[in-house]
Design a protein around this motif. Sequence first.
Motif, mmCIF file in Angstrom:
data_model
loop_
_atom_site.group_PDB
_atom_site.id
_atom_site.type_symbol
_atom_site.label_atom_id
_atom_site.label_comp_id
_atom_site.label_asym_id
_atom_site.label_seq_id
_atom_site.Cartn_x
_atom_site.Cartn_y
_atom_site.Cartn_z
ATOM 1 N N HIS A 123 56.574 49.560 91.603
ATOM 2 C CA HIS A 123 57.781 48.722 91.603
ATOM 3 C C HIS A 123 57.852 47.823 92.833
ATOM 4 C CE1 HIS A 123 58.948 51.957 88.830
ATOM 5 N NE2 HIS A 123 59.738 51.057 88.281
ATOM 6 N N HIS A 141 58.302 46.113 87.312
ATOM 7 C CA HIS A 141 57.467 47.314 87.316
ATOM 8 C C HIS A 141 56.144 46.997 86.639
ATOM 9 C CE1 HIS A 141 59.225 48.145 83.239
ATOM 10 N NE2 HIS A 141 57.999 48.557 82.998
ATOM 11 N N ILE A 176 71.328 50.494 84.281
ATOM 12 C CA ILE A 176 71.813 50.231 85.640
ATOM 13 C C ILE A 176 73.187 49.597 85.483
ATOM 14 C CG2 ILE A 176 71.455 48.934 87.771
ATOM 15 C CD1 ILE A 176 68.405 49.033 87.056
ATOM 16 N N GLU A 209 68.014 54.654 81.503
ATOM 17 C CA GLU A 209 67.464 53.515 82.244
ATOM 18 C C GLU A 209 68.538 52.494 82.569
ATOM 19 O OE1 GLU A 209 63.375 52.446 80.521
ATOM 20 O OE2 GLU A 209 64.071 54.266 79.547
ATOM 21 N N GLU A 269 56.835 43.649 84.359
ATOM 22 C CA GLU A 269 58.005 43.490 83.514
ATOM 23 C C GLU A 269 59.278 43.638 84.314
ATOM 24 O OE1 GLU A 269 57.885 45.210 79.827
ATOM 25 O OE2 GLU A 269 55.719 45.412 79.802
ATOM 26 N N ALA A 270 60.272 42.891 83.936
ATOM 27 C CA ALA A 270 61.507 42.867 84.700
ATOM 28 C C ALA A 270 62.435 44.004 84.303
ATOM 29 C CB ALA A 270 62.207 41.531 84.486
ATOM 30 N N ASP A 271 62.861 44.770 85.306
ATOM 31 C CA ASP A 271 63.933 45.744 85.086
ATOM 32 C C ASP A 271 65.266 45.122 85.490
ATOM 33 O OD1 ASP A 271 62.367 47.973 84.262
ATOM 34 O OD2 ASP A 271 61.670 48.129 86.325
ATOM 35 N N ILE A 272 65.179 44.233 86.475
ATOM 36 C CA ILE A 272 66.367 43.515 86.929
ATOM 37 C C ILE A 272 65.970 42.057 87.102
ATOM 38 C CG2 ILE A 272 67.982 43.170 88.861
ATOM 39 C CD1 ILE A 272 67.788 46.131 89.441
ATOM 40 N N ASP A 273 66.815 41.186 86.617
ATOM 41 C CA ASP A 273 66.617 39.761 86.870
ATOM 42 C C ASP A 273 68.009 39.141 86.885
ATOM 43 O OD1 ASP A 273 65.817 37.187 87.120
ATOM 44 O OD2 ASP A 273 64.428 37.202 85.419
#
Lengths: 800, 203
Positions: free
Chosen positions: B112, B170, B37, B35, B190-194
Amino acid sequence: MKGLTLILVFLISVRILSAQDCEQSLTGRVIDFHDGVPLEGATITFNNQMIVTDSNGNYTIDGLCALSYAFTVSHEDCNSQVFTLDIAKVSTKNFYLEHHLNELQEVKITGKDRTETSSAQEATLDQNTIEKYSSATLGDALKEIPGVSSLNTGSTIVKPIIQGLSGSRVLIMNNNVRMQDMEWGDEHAPNIDINTAGSITVVKGASALQYGGDAIGGIIIMKPNRVPAKDTLFGKTTFSAMSNGRGTATTTRIAKGYENGWYLRGQGSLKLLGDFEAPDYVLSNTGVYEKGASFAFGIHKFEYGLDAFYSFYDTEIAVLSASHIGNPDGLIAAINTGQPRIIRDFTYEISNPKQEVTHHLGTIKYYKRFEELGKWTTQYDFQHNQRFEFDIRRTEERSRRPSIDLELTTHTFTSEFEFDAKPNYSLKTGVLLRYQDNFADALETGARRLIPDYDRYEMGAFFTGEFTINESLLLDAGIRYDYTYIDAKKFYLQSRWDERGYENDFADIVIDREVTGSQLLTNPIFDYHNISSTIGVQYSFKKHYQLRANYALAQRAPNPAELFSDGLHHSAARIEIGNIRFDSEVSHKLSISLQKNNEQWGWEISPYANFIEDFIILEPTGDLTTIRGSFPVWEYRQTDAYLLGIDARMYANWSKYWQTDHNFSLVKGKENDSNVPLINMPAPNVTNKLTFLCKDWFNFQASLESRYTFRQNEFPPNIFVFSQNAGEEVELEINTPPDAYHLLNFDTSMLFKVNKKNDLNIGLTINNVLNTRYRNYLNRLRYFADELGRNILLRISINY
Amino acid sequence: MMNLSKFLTVFLIGALFLTSCSDDDDDPNPANDPEVITTMTVTLINPTDANNVVTLNFLDPDGDIGSTSPTSNVEGELRTNTTYNGSIVLLNTTENPVERVNEEIEGEADEHQFFYLTSDLGITTAYTDQECDYNEEPCEGTNARPVGITFTLTTTDATGTGDLRVLLLHELDKDAEGVAGGNDTNAGGEADIDWTFENIVVQ
């Protein structure tokens, strides 16, 4: 024809018999097998004659014929035994009787209470209390004992804390097997069905050395009920239904005993609960589905015995949906809003995040007694623990795969000898060999291992003794040595390896520097030599008073999480980092217990001081910037610390009908140098209980209990993290404890005799009667939601 | 004593089992966090001038649990009163071959959504893709909701420097008020990228 033969045989026998010389005699003594003491007043009966032994246990029987006789030898404290002797061959014979059989059968021993140690602080939960918690967990039940609290993750993952310490510092002995169920994790509850236990004893400290030398917190000893050596078949079924969680728990056990000492025992439990509810909202995704079964058989003779036991435990536990947060802004938002982010309708469904844990435990034990010497016990046990943790991951497909898949297999062999023949002292010595294998299935999870693969070998040897100086003074002492060897295979990210400065100290453990993804493969091999010892005294005086004082030195090797943790914990939105430089913790604990017990009232006051060198703590230290924002970093750290505390208990029987119980406990834990409070120390609490009893009215009892928990005012400082929402560093109130709270609990029960053998016990419990809204400092999910609201439990139990 | 010999037999079998399974000296398989990045690139292209390209680069070679902090930079400058065509590419370079994380998001486009958030210099963003761009289903109903892998960014006549926050959520509520318009307030999830790119120059 048959009749004729019989008569013929009879006639011939008479002829032979009358031809016998009946001038033989038999002499000897009747002796206690256990300690070799001659038994006075033992009787020997045969052919309607009875001979009684003299003060030295001697007997003489004259006028015997030279043929076989059956002698029944009896003594008031012993089971009668029949010996068949051929007088033609034997003229002297010592008869050994099993003087201590009553202790073995343990149906109900009255008089002297059998404690695990003579001098340490101890408390025991009996069958009735355990039954009350039949639908709850071990950790919930133990909170009945002053000084025992729990570290919770939600309401179904409950880890016991003994006098401020938990996790690897608390040993759990299940049926004489030390539980190996990944106790290192804060969110790993003991994998035990409380219904397998007949009694649960807590030793507050490391003084019961035969179980292990690293119990800096204490030892929880769960023992099954024994099946008496008589022809019997009995069982019990307990059914509980509860309003909060809208579920049921059922447990059944059945036991079969035989006169010859064989027994069979079986037990099964099933628990299914849906989402729990706080006073104002549903705690979405908090259900539990638990199955447990155990089976035992064996034989208990006085001289030898064999026990085989197998238990299976499987649980699926949902973890509060709202507790899963993507980044620290989620945590800040949760703390500020005071309400869970996700509130759905009630369901029995268990979805991610969740845990699925299975524990198998098998053990086989053999004992043999040696006359006038003692008892030898040897045991092999096998445990297999499989843990899956499922998270909410970036895609649904990934979420179907566990994030954590650990498989822990343990084999243990122990052998002990107890020298208990002498009346004024007993000695016990033993050895332990253990092999443990942890396997983290990274192919299954598709994620980096939080805990690496490892093999661990342990060796231990102990020697303990108990000495009776005089009627009122007992002394106990012991020493133990443990060797731990751990051989792990651990991947480090190059950047973490460098940041920790491991290259300087541990370059030699690297076995592959070219692992994909800038990783290193290392092979840490560590060993630890630990010595523990204890000495204590028990002094009974003025009839009802007892003073116990104990010193215990305990050493504990760091556990795999403390050494190797290295990863992101979503459920807590935190990064946990271990340290391979850790040494063993060394604890010096002094404890005193003064108690008075009589019919009307009693009290116990138990102060203690625990000084721990190299105490390992896990606490938030800062934050780490990631693409998702900055996460709090929790690091393991070693420091010198001390814990001071006091547990107190009082009971009073005001009249035949009214009785009250009062408990209080307080612990303060601080670091030596800085005097900074330790994290997760239980807040002081007071429990008062008023009970009304009326034996004549179907054993009616009703009690109202008040539990007051103070606010924990001593906690380590909060940390500051960068908030994307605020665009700046903000204080993260990760350590700030919630307010004090007061709970009322009600319990009532009645016992109906259905017939001579069967009885029916009906109980009603209401927890949190006033539906109080509160949060608990020792709940890891306290940032996200309130604790449970009112819960009404109905309990029906049938003995048959 | 018969029981003793039985017991010893059982024990010996146990001991054999013990030694046999302790004999695995094979090294474990390395695993990366898939997962992760490591690289995020937002490219803004001026459709009227092929030379006016602004690239926002994010780099975290050891992933989110590695101890090195990620870095980011901005290449190029935005012009006033221009609408740029934006796109985002996510990579995981710890895998070999390099994993294109976009594919995973496209595969679960309905779960997403990217958000491009700023309150500086009057800059606005708008989505230019729909879930149906990444699947075979007709472009209607929920399948017409945005994902945000492509978008537009429009500047006003204000000049100066501004920040752009990139958020990937997501399990969000894509139907909540304002979400389809690019506002994350009611999105949940929920944040995968912030991540916030700072000091983007508009002149």
